[in-house]
Design a protein around this motif. Structure first.
Motif, PDB file in Angstrom:
ATOM      1  N   GLU A 239       0.860  -1.191   0.000  1.00 46.54           N
ATOM      2  CA  GLU A 239       0.000   0.000   0.000  1.00 46.54           C
ATOM      3  C   GLU A 239       0.891   1.235   0.000  1.00 46.54           C
ATOM      4  N   LEU A 240       0.840   2.011  -1.063  1.00 44.87           N
ATOM      5  CA  LEU A 240       1.641   3.227  -1.133  1.00 44.87           C
ATOM      6  C   LEU A 240       0.707   4.436  -1.040  1.00 44.87           C
ATOM      7  N   PRO A 241       0.622   5.070   0.119  1.00 44.38           N
ATOM      8  CA  PRO A 241      -0.232   6.251   0.256  1.00 44.38           C
ATOM      9  C   PRO A 241       0.437   7.471  -0.360  1.00 44.38           C
ATOM     10  N   ASP A 242      -0.371   8.467  -0.681  1.00 41.88           N
ATOM     11  CA  ASP A 242       0.218   9.741  -1.091  1.00 41.88           C
ATOM     12  C   ASP A 242       0.104  10.774   0.032  1.00 41.88           C
ATOM     13  N   ALA A 243      -0.485  10.346   1.162  1.00 45.46           N
ATOM     14  CA  ALA A 243      -0.570  11.223   2.330  1.00 45.46           C
ATOM     15  C   ALA A 243      -0.792  10.384   3.586  1.00 45.46           C
ATOM     16  N   ARG A 257      10.690   9.297   9.056  1.00 44.55           N
ATOM     17  CA  ARG A 257      12.042   8.725   9.002  1.00 44.55           C
ATOM     18  C   ARG A 257      12.073   7.502   8.079  1.00 44.55           C
ATOM     19  N   VAL A 258      11.098   6.620   8.223  1.00 43.14           N
ATOM     20  CA  VAL A 258      11.062   5.411   7.398  1.00 43.14           C
ATOM     21  C   VAL A 258      10.801   5.758   5.938  1.00 43.14           C
ATOM     22  N   LEU A 259       9.937   6.721   5.679  1.00 48.99           N
ATOM     23  CA  LEU A 259       9.700   7.150   4.294  1.00 48.99           C
ATOM     24  C   LEU A 259      11.010   7.589   3.642  1.00 48.99           C
ATOM     25  N   SER A 260      11.805   8.362   4.396  1.00 55.60           N
ATOM     26  CA  SER A 260      13.082   8.823   3.873  1.00 55.60           C
ATOM     27  C   SER A 260      14.013   7.646   3.583  1.00 55.60           C
ATOM     28  N   HIS A 262      13.209   4.775   2.649  1.00 58.88           N
ATOM     29  CA  HIS A 262      12.723   4.077   1.446  1.00 58.88           C
ATOM     30  C   HIS A 262      12.829   4.947   0.192  1.00 58.88           C
ATOM     31  N   GLY A 263      13.458   6.098   0.315  1.00 60.67           N
ATOM     32  CA  GLY A 263      13.639   6.966  -0.842  1.00 60.67           C
ATOM     33  C   GLY A 263      12.399   7.746  -1.213  1.00 60.67           C
ATOM     34  N   LEU A 264      11.426   7.825  -0.311  1.00 62.71           N
ATOM     35  CA  LEU A 264      10.201   8.579  -0.569  1.00 62.71           C
ATOM     36  C   LEU A 264      10.330   9.974   0.038  1.00 62.71           C
ATOM     37  N   GLU A 268       6.697  15.652  -1.419  1.00 66.58           N
ATOM     38  CA  GLU A 268       6.509  15.425  -2.850  1.00 66.58           C
ATOM     39  C   GLU A 268       5.828  14.083  -3.138  1.00 66.58           C
ATOM     40  N   ASP A 269       6.294  13.026  -2.472  1.00 66.63           N
ATOM     41  CA  ASP A 269       5.694  11.704  -2.675  1.00 66.63           C
ATOM     42  C   ASP A 269       4.589  11.415  -1.668  1.00 66.63           C
ATOM     43  N   VAL A 270       4.834  11.773  -0.431  1.00 65.37           N
ATOM     44  CA  VAL A 270       3.862  11.512   0.637  1.00 65.37           C
ATOM     45  C   VAL A 270       3.782  12.736   1.544  1.00 65.37           C
ATOM     46  N   ALA A 271       2.618  13.365   1.610  1.00 59.51           N
ATOM     47  CA  ALA A 271       2.393  14.480   2.530  1.00 59.51           C
ATOM     48  C   ALA A 271       2.039  13.910   3.903  1.00 59.51           C
ATOM     49  N   VAL A 272       2.423  14.616   4.969  1.00 59.04           N
ATOM     50  CA  VAL A 272       2.231  14.095   6.323  1.00 59.04           C
ATOM     51  C   VAL A 272       1.647  15.178   7.227  1.00 59.04           C
ATOM     52  N   VAL A 273       0.599  14.793   7.989  1.00 60.56           N
ATOM     53  CA  VAL A 273       0.009  15.672   9.000  1.00 60.56           C
ATOM     54  C   VAL A 273       0.013  14.939  10.335  1.00 60.56           C
ATOM     55  N   GLY A 274       0.458  15.617  11.378  1.00 58.42           N
ATOM     56  CA  GLY A 274       0.441  15.073  12.733  1.00 58.42           C
ATOM     57  C   GLY A 274      -0.624  15.725  13.585  1.00 58.42           C
ATOM     58  N   PHE A 275      -0.445  15.595  14.901  1.00 63.12           N
ATOM     59  CA  PHE A 275      -1.444  16.111  15.849  1.00 63.12           C
ATOM     60  C   PHE A 275      -0.728  16.374  17.169  1.00 63.12           C
ATOM     61  N   ASP A 276      -0.879  17.551  17.721  1.00 63.88           N
ATOM     62  CA  ASP A 276      -0.381  17.963  19.052  1.00 63.88           C
ATOM     63  C   ASP A 276       0.497  19.202  19.000  1.00 63.88           C
ATOM     64  N   ASP A 277       1.180  19.468  17.873  1.00 61.92           N
ATOM     65  CA  ASP A 277       2.073  20.617  17.739  1.00 61.92           C
ATOM     66  C   ASP A 277       3.160  20.617  18.810  1.00 61.92           C
ATOM     67  N   ILE A 278       3.945  19.538  18.864  1.00 59.77           N
ATOM     68  CA  ILE A 278       5.078  19.497  19.779  1.00 59.77           C
ATOM     69  C   ILE A 278       6.260  20.222  19.146  1.00 59.77           C
ATOM     70  N   GLU A 279       7.183  20.675  19.976  1.00 59.73           N
ATOM     71  CA  GLU A 279       8.291  21.492  19.487  1.00 59.73           C
ATOM     72  C   GLU A 279       9.162  20.730  18.495  1.00 59.73           C
ATOM     73  N   GLU A 280       9.347  19.441  18.713  1.00 60.98           N
ATOM     74  CA  GLU A 280      10.190  18.646  17.821  1.00 60.98           C
ATOM     75  C   GLU A 280       9.698  18.714  16.380  1.00 60.98           C
TER      76      GLU A 280
END
Length: 367
Positions: A239-243, A257-260, A262-264, A268-280
């Motif tokens: 399963e290759l998501p685009d987001a 980290r894992v996407l990177s 795998h060369g993704l 550009e290849d996979v957009a990512v949204v998180g939740f919590d707005d932590i400083e990291e």
């Protein structure tokens, strides 16, 4: 020897009672008298004895914040906000760690250490409604988090379903269609993970799509390693998501980290949204787009309401419980729009479709 009220009174040329009234912010004091006393306090370095003040009222001046995981940056941020809010009431905060275990949450909720605390703010994970209904004694209690309870306690929780829909809508607006959800749970449907998953489904359907359940990955926990394992599982299934919409920022960071590896590329290849707005997330190599709950408002309401109940004592038993829904906002960063490829991170609540712009206090159903 410390500076006493008597020392301040002598320096200011007033009575000890007048100094006490100024220290306790009594309103009916002439401005010039208040100014003279405050100057004497500053010159002598007087500090009120908060312990004695609380003990005279039959209290300790200590409240407890019990959270499931102190190592999680979200709870660390929340703890800091609670400590700041409590300081406004001259209260000290004792931190407790439940590890999200029901037996520990029950122990804390039923008054463990009640002899040294005035009240409790609890963020439960496994606590059930019957555990709260069986609570016969214990200090005043305010609940945090998105588990839904009918027990008569004040409760602070964001609208997880709508917050998830805002995140997924952002991805859909960017043209993403194979949107995965990382961080589902197998336990009670009242957990926030289920509510965020529900928002993921609802928004995809609202856009005319059909949620692909093969794109939903459950995790054991909510840490970086869980995000790494989740995206690895998804990729191993072909399963290759685009987001990705992730339960929290830690899962998102682990997945990135894992996407990177795998060369993704993100986004550009996979957009990512998180939740919590932590400083990291703000300082990651690719800064993370995230849903940001208003942690300051969460802490302020929880502490203010708890102190109200502590002060009222038995009179508070007749009060209706309230549910406070704080605001949230979508903070857009590089993980969805790339560097310079989209709108800047929002600095405050926005008026966009679906954004919650202000917290609100509401009574529970049936009150």
């Amino acid at each position: 020897m410390g500076v006493s009220l008597k020392d301040v009174a002598q320096r200011a040329g007033v009575s000890v009672k007048t100094v006490s009234n100024v220290v306790n912010d009594y309103p009916h004091i002439r401005p010039e008298t208040r100014s003279r006393v405050q100057q004497a306090i500053e010159e002598l370095g007087y500090r009120p004895n908060l312990t004695a003040r609380h003990l005279r009222k039959g209290r300790t001046g200590i409240i407890t914040l019990a959270v499931p995981e102190l190592a999680n940056p979200y709870f660390a941020d929340l703890a800091g906000a609670v400590i700041d809010a409590a300081a406004q009431h001259d209260h000290t905060v004792l931190l407790d760690h439940t590890a999200g275990l029901r037996e520990k949450e029950v122990l804390v909720s039923r008054g463990f250490r009640s002899h040294i605390i005035d009240g409790l703010i609890l963020s439960p994970i496994q606590l059930e409604n019957e555990d709260l209904l069986d609570r016969q004694e214990g200090p005043p209690l305010v609940l945090l988090g998105e588990r839904e309870y009918t027990a008569p306690y004040d409760h602070v929780a964001i609208d997880n379903v709508e917050a998830a829909r805002v995140a997924v809508r952002h991805l859909l607006d960017l043209g993403r269609r194979r949107i995965a959800f990382l961080g589902a749970r197998h336990e009670s449907a009242r957990q926030p993970a289920h509510l965020r998953l529900r928002g993921w489904r609802e928004e995809i359907r609202a856009a005319g799509g059909a949620p692909r359940e093969s794109m939903v990955v459950a995790t054991e926990g909510y840490d970086r390693r869980d995000g790494a394992a989740a995206i690895s599982e998804l990729l191993a299934r072909g399963e290759l998501p685009d987001a990705l919409f992730c339960y929290n920022d830690l899962i998102a960071l682990g997945a990135m980290r894992v996407l990177s590896e795998h060369g993704l590329r993100v986004p550009e290849d996979v957009a990512v949204v998180g939740f919590d707005d932590i400083e990291e997330g703000r300082y990651a190599a690719v800064s993370l787009t995230t849903v940001a709950p208003d942690k300051t408002a969460i802490a302020r309401f929880a502490v203010d309401r708890l102190v109200e109940r502590i002060t009222a004592g038995k009179d508070a038993e007749s009060w209706h419980s309230r549910r406070f829904v704080p605001s949230h906002r979508l903070v857009v960063r590089e993980s969805t729009t790339g560097r310079g490829g989209g709108p800047p991170a929002t600095g405050g609540p926005t008026q966009g479709r679906g954004d919650v712009v202000a917290g609100r206090a509401v009574p529970p159903a049936g009150t």
